[in-house]
Design an enzyme around this catalytic site. Structure first.
Site: not given
Length: 249
Positions: A22, A72, A161, A163
């Protein structure tokens, strides 16, 4: 914004919304728009400076409450931290916008650890955040998963990416069938090229691409997300593909 509110089939004022990723790009644009419309928005970010910059802009326009958390999402601890913040501030979220993602190339690049971080962030975090949100959406809700055109185009230069985005596409379709009777909507947004930090060009080059109709602005996707979220209960926008006018794929 007041005039816009009058045209929305369903008001977002007072809705409790979680936006992952965000603090930049699509997530940032969505958080700003939704908070300006009166939603209570919790943004999830990883970079502290990006978070501070986004919060400053949100406070300037927000008509709802603003919350934040640094986490994370490639780790289970990060997921737990996010939903601890959800519980502390929202209790029951109304909307989850899964948007956090990392760019990556193909399998000839990087190492196992690199691929694991990308897959954990881009796909496993979507699954985990959806699972946590569904547990809390006792009276229905709405999940928006931001995917990518890469799920369909499957470019050779980004197989790792691809995948993750193909996984999001399949997961979203199955998830909707899983949670539909709980009153939870699931929407998959699949943009084409968007002017965000994930694109390798310079800022000026990306601005020119937007001007030349070859790239979308992050605000374009934010407004598309708003459209999906504001539809009446009877109406599910299941899959929305958005492309720049001159990105012929």
């Amino acid at each position: 914004m007041e005039k816009l509110k009058h045209h929305l089939p369903q008001s977002l004022t007072g809705k409790k919304i979680v936006v992952t990723g965000g603090t930049t790009g699509i997530g940032r644009a969505s958080a700003l728009l939704l908070s300006e419309l009166g939603a209570h928005v919790l943004i999830v970010g990883l970079n502290e400076q990006h978070l501070k910059d986004t919060l400053q802009d949100m406070y300037a326009v927000a008509e709802g409450e603003v919350y934040d958390v640094i986490a994370d999402l490639s780790t289970k601890e990060g997921i737990a931290k996010v939903f601890s913040a959800v519980d502390d501030n929202f209790g029951t979220p109304d909307i989850l916008i899964n948007n956090a993602a990392l760019a990556f190339g193909n399998v000839e690049e990087g190492s196992y650890d690199d691929w694991q971080r990308v897959i954990n962030t881009n796909l496993l975090a979507y699954v985990a955040c959806c699972a946590e949100a569904v547990k809390r959406m006792k009276d229905g809700g709405h999940i928006v998963n931001v995917g990518s055109m890469s799920a369909d185009v499957r470019e050779a230069t980004g197989s790792v990416y691809v995948a993750t985005k193909s996984g999001i596409q399949g997961f979203s379709e199955a998830l909707r069938k899983e949670v539909n009777e709980k009153g939870i909507k699931v929407t998959l947004i699949e943009p084409g090229a968007v002017d965000t930090d994930m694109q390798p060009q310079s800022t000026e080059e990306k601005k020119q691409e937007v001007k030349n109709l070859k790239m979308l602005a992050a605000d374009d996707i934010a407004v598309s997300i708003l459209y999906c979220l504001s539809q009446p209960k009877r109406c599910d926008v299941v899959d929305l593909k958005i492309r720049p006018h001159l990105q012929i794929i």
